[in-house]
Design a protein around this motif. Structure first.
Motif, PDB file in Angstrom:
ATOM      1  N   GLY A  81       1.393   2.517  -7.049  1.00 29.08           N
ATOM      2  CA  GLY A  81       1.965   1.285  -7.569  1.00 29.08           C
ATOM      3  C   GLY A  81       0.905   0.240  -7.840  1.00 29.08           C
ATOM      4  N   ASN A  82       1.350  -0.856  -8.405  1.00 36.38           N
ATOM      5  CA  ASN A  82       0.481  -1.974  -8.764  1.00 36.38           C
ATOM      6  C   ASN A  82       0.176  -2.789  -7.502  1.00 36.38           C
ATOM      7  OD1 ASN A  82       0.455  -5.114  -9.929  1.00 36.38           O
ATOM      8  ND2 ASN A  82      -0.635  -3.630 -11.190  1.00 36.38           N
ATOM      9  N   LEU A 224      -4.106  -1.687  -6.912  1.00 40.85           N
ATOM     10  CA  LEU A 224      -3.704  -0.290  -6.760  1.00 40.85           C
ATOM     11  C   LEU A 224      -3.346  -0.013  -5.311  1.00 40.85           C
ATOM     12  CD1 LEU A 224      -3.328   2.433  -8.178  1.00 40.85           C
ATOM     13  CD2 LEU A 224      -5.693   2.992  -7.578  1.00 40.85           C
ATOM     14  N   GLY A 225      -2.163   0.518  -5.111  1.00 40.70           N
ATOM     15  CA  GLY A 225      -1.711   0.951  -3.799  1.00 40.70           C
ATOM     16  C   GLY A 225      -0.858   2.184  -3.936  1.00 40.70           C
ATOM     17  N   TYR A 226      -0.437   2.747  -2.799  1.00 40.99           N
ATOM     18  CA  TYR A 226       0.437   3.911  -2.879  1.00 40.99           C
ATOM     19  C   TYR A 226       1.293   4.020  -1.626  1.00 40.99           C
ATOM     20  CZ  TYR A 226      -3.391   6.240  -0.234  1.00 40.99           C
ATOM     21  OH  TYR A 226      -4.365   6.573   0.683  1.00 40.99           O
ATOM     22  N   LEU A 227       2.402   4.684  -1.773  1.00 37.26           N
ATOM     23  CA  LEU A 227       3.368   4.913  -0.699  1.00 37.26           C
ATOM     24  C   LEU A 227       3.463   6.407  -0.455  1.00 37.26           C
ATOM     25  CD1 LEU A 227       5.749   3.682   1.087  1.00 37.26           C
ATOM     26  CD2 LEU A 227       7.227   4.257  -0.848  1.00 37.26           C
ATOM     27  N   THR A 246       3.310   0.337 -14.787  1.00 38.73           N
ATOM     28  CA  THR A 246       2.978  -0.806 -13.925  1.00 38.73           C
ATOM     29  C   THR A 246       1.520  -0.762 -13.473  1.00 38.73           C
ATOM     30  OG1 THR A 246       3.647   0.315 -11.877  1.00 38.73           O
ATOM     31  CG2 THR A 246       5.340  -0.946 -13.045  1.00 38.73           C
ATOM     32  N   ILE A 247       0.889   0.409 -13.601  1.00 39.20           N
ATOM     33  CA  ILE A 247      -0.521   0.553 -13.229  1.00 39.20           C
ATOM     34  C   ILE A 247      -1.342   0.599 -14.505  1.00 39.20           C
ATOM     35  CG2 ILE A 247      -2.215   1.964 -11.995  1.00 39.20           C
ATOM     36  CD1 ILE A 247       0.214   3.204 -10.485  1.00 39.20           C
ATOM     37  N   ASN A 248      -2.310  -0.311 -14.632  1.00 40.88           N
ATOM     38  CA  ASN A 248      -3.090  -0.300 -15.871  1.00 40.88           C
ATOM     39  C   ASN A 248      -4.076   0.879 -15.861  1.00 40.88           C
ATOM     40  OD1 ASN A 248      -6.020  -1.204 -15.281  1.00 40.88           O
ATOM     41  ND2 ASN A 248      -4.817  -2.759 -14.210  1.00 40.88           N
ATOM     42  N   THR A 249      -4.583   1.175 -17.021  1.00 45.68           N
ATOM     43  CA  THR A 249      -5.441   2.346 -17.215  1.00 45.68           C
ATOM     44  C   THR A 249      -6.638   2.358 -16.274  1.00 45.68           C
ATOM     45  OG1 THR A 249      -4.818   2.654 -19.526  1.00 45.68           O
ATOM     46  CG2 THR A 249      -6.979   3.477 -18.875  1.00 45.68           C
ATOM     47  N   PHE A 250      -7.287   1.198 -16.091  1.00 48.54           N
ATOM     48  CA  PHE A 250      -8.506   1.180 -15.298  1.00 48.54           C
ATOM     49  C   PHE A 250      -8.213   1.201 -13.801  1.00 48.54           C
ATOM     50  CE2 PHE A 250      -9.852  -0.960 -19.337  1.00 48.54           C
ATOM     51  CZ  PHE A 250     -10.492   0.166 -19.842  1.00 48.54           C
ATOM     52  N   ALA A 251      -7.051   0.705 -13.393  1.00 48.82           N
ATOM     53  CA  ALA A 251      -6.642   0.854 -11.994  1.00 48.82           C
ATOM     54  C   ALA A 251      -6.385   2.330 -11.684  1.00 48.82           C
ATOM     55  CB  ALA A 251      -5.394   0.024 -11.714  1.00 48.82           C
ATOM     56  N   ALA A 252      -5.704   3.025 -12.604  1.00 50.31           N
ATOM     57  CA  ALA A 252      -5.484   4.463 -12.413  1.00 50.31           C
ATOM     58  C   ALA A 252      -6.808   5.206 -12.370  1.00 50.31           C
ATOM     59  CB  ALA A 252      -4.600   5.005 -13.531  1.00 50.31           C
ATOM     60  N   LEU A 253      -7.724   4.840 -13.253  1.00 52.58           N
ATOM     61  CA  LEU A 253      -9.048   5.456 -13.265  1.00 52.58           C
ATOM     62  C   LEU A 253      -9.770   5.205 -11.938  1.00 52.58           C
ATOM     63  CD1 LEU A 253     -11.216   6.973 -14.930  1.00 52.58           C
ATOM     64  CD2 LEU A 253     -11.998   4.732 -15.750  1.00 52.58           C
ATOM     65  N   ALA A 254      -9.561   4.027 -11.364  1.00 52.57           N
ATOM     66  CA  ALA A 254     -10.172   3.713 -10.070  1.00 52.57           C
ATOM     67  C   ALA A 254      -9.712   4.701  -9.005  1.00 52.57           C
ATOM     68  CB  ALA A 254      -9.829   2.285  -9.658  1.00 52.57           C
ATOM     69  N   GLY A 255      -8.406   4.938  -8.948  1.00 53.69           N
ATOM     70  CA  GLY A 255      -7.890   5.874  -7.958  1.00 53.69           C
ATOM     71  C   GLY A 255      -8.387   7.285  -8.157  1.00 53.69           C
TER      72      GLY A 255
END
Length: 359
Positions: A81-82, A224-227, A246-255
């Motif tokens: 999630g965001n 960026l977080g997750y459950l 809800t998660i932008n491209t670069f946040a997803a890339l971060a994970g």
């Protein structure tokens, strides 16, 4: 425009109050890794700037696969999630608890999420004489009408990690009595010897773990977080209810990138081992302060001089600390201080020597 002081990191607002350049303010109010964004992520973003020109994968399959490898949990148990805050609201919206037990002091967003769903809240006070830790009494407070409990481990703002035996007893009690237990492990990555509760998820489907990558990997602007939970029905329901992208491209890339950056992770542990000890010992030298030994990357303190507003006094030195007066269960004498770089930590101690001349 209305401004919010509910959280740390409100540097712009406080710099405006002081009439100084925000870039000249030392921010000890937000618990962010001072090593900054990992170079691995900076390079990945620069290499993949073109990804901003198209929509992210709506299911974030590569991100969930990376989180699965990191946690050892199936992708079906994980929802990204965001930031963890979005997921706090998502889990409450999904579970729709009628009555929740909420330890205080604690993170403000649990209360806001529960209130938004019309949930009745019963408070469980964490007492200073118990070092703001839950005791076995919390088990008897989980009465038959309680169907939801939030715990933060380590707790925010007190920085305390509960006794593991008690924590496991709480998990067992909640599972036995059909109580949703939401454990916020947003700072667990700062505890190298503590793996959290992922290993017991399979036998405890009423257990839900919140995690954050924002603090450890210094990406508060990406979010960026997750459950994680073995309650696949709840995870699937939240996934279906979640707004798209809800998660932008670069946040997803971060994970997808930072969890494999073992050099950065070890550097963080080395920094924290040195600076946690330095700042705790240095703060403990002030007779006007009561200090709680930290579990993570922030330190909880009480100013024993009740005539002094420590936040305002340090703002005169262009240092911002987190005032904890707006946490239910605390008053104006409690503060939270992030652990930062050695130079910044030294600057804080030097300022305190002027603010607390008899320390």
């Amino acid at each position: 425009m209305a401004k919010s002081g509910q959280h740390g990191g409100n540097v712009l607002q406080m710099a405006e109050k002081c009439g100084v350049d925000p870039d000249l303010m030392l921010d000890f109010s937000a618990n962010i890794n001072p090593l900054g964004m990992p170079d691995s992520l900076k390079n990945a973003i620069m290499t993949h700037l073109h990804l901003a020109e198209r929509y992210p994968d709506i299911d974030y399959q590569a991100l969930h696969a990376a989180l699965s490898r990191h946690t050892g949990c199936p992708p079906e148990w994980i929802l990204a999630g965001n930031g963890a805050t979005e997921l706090i609201f998502s889990i409450v919206r999904c579970l729709k608890p009628k009555k929740a037990l909420l330890p205080m002091p604690g993170f403000a967003e649990y209360r806001r999420a529960l209130q938004r769903e019309g949930c009745e809240i019963t408070h469980y006070p964490l007492l200073e004489e118990d070092d703001f830790q839950p005791t076995a009494h919390i088990l008897s407070a989980l009465t038959a009408d309680i169907d939801c409990l939030f715990l933060c481990t380590p707790n925010n703002p007190t920085g305390q990690y509960p006794d593991l035996a008690l924590l496991l007893a709480i998990v067992a009690h909640c599972q036995q009595h059909d109580i949703a237990l939401i454990v916020d492990e947003s700072f667990i990555d700062f505890l190298p010897k503590q793996q959290g509760l992922t290993a017991i998820l399979a036998e405890n489907p009423k257990l839900y773990l919140l995690r954050s990558l924002t603090k450890f990997f210094a990406i508060p602007g990406l979010r960026l977080g997750y459950l994680i939970s073995a309650d696949e029905q709840a995870i699937s329901s939240m996934r279906n209810l979640q707004e798209p992208w809800t998660i932008n491209t670069f946040a997803a890339l971060a994970g997808e990138t930072v969890l494999d950056d073992h050099r950065y992770i070890q550097q963080t542990y080395q920094w924290l081992d040195e600076e946690q000890r330095y700042l705790f010992e240095s703060l403990s030298g002030f007779a006007a302060l009561k200090i709680w030994r930290p579990a993570a990357n922030y330190i909880f303190i009480r100013c024993l001089d009740e005539t002094l507003n420590l936040q305002d006094a340090l703002l005169a030195h262009r240092i911002l600390i987190r005032h904890c007066a707006n946490y239910p269960g605390l008053n104006t004498h409690y503060y939270r201080v992030a652990i930062k770089s050695h130079a910044d930590n030294q600057a804080l101690i030097a300022a305190l020597k002027q603010v607390l001349p008899h320390g």
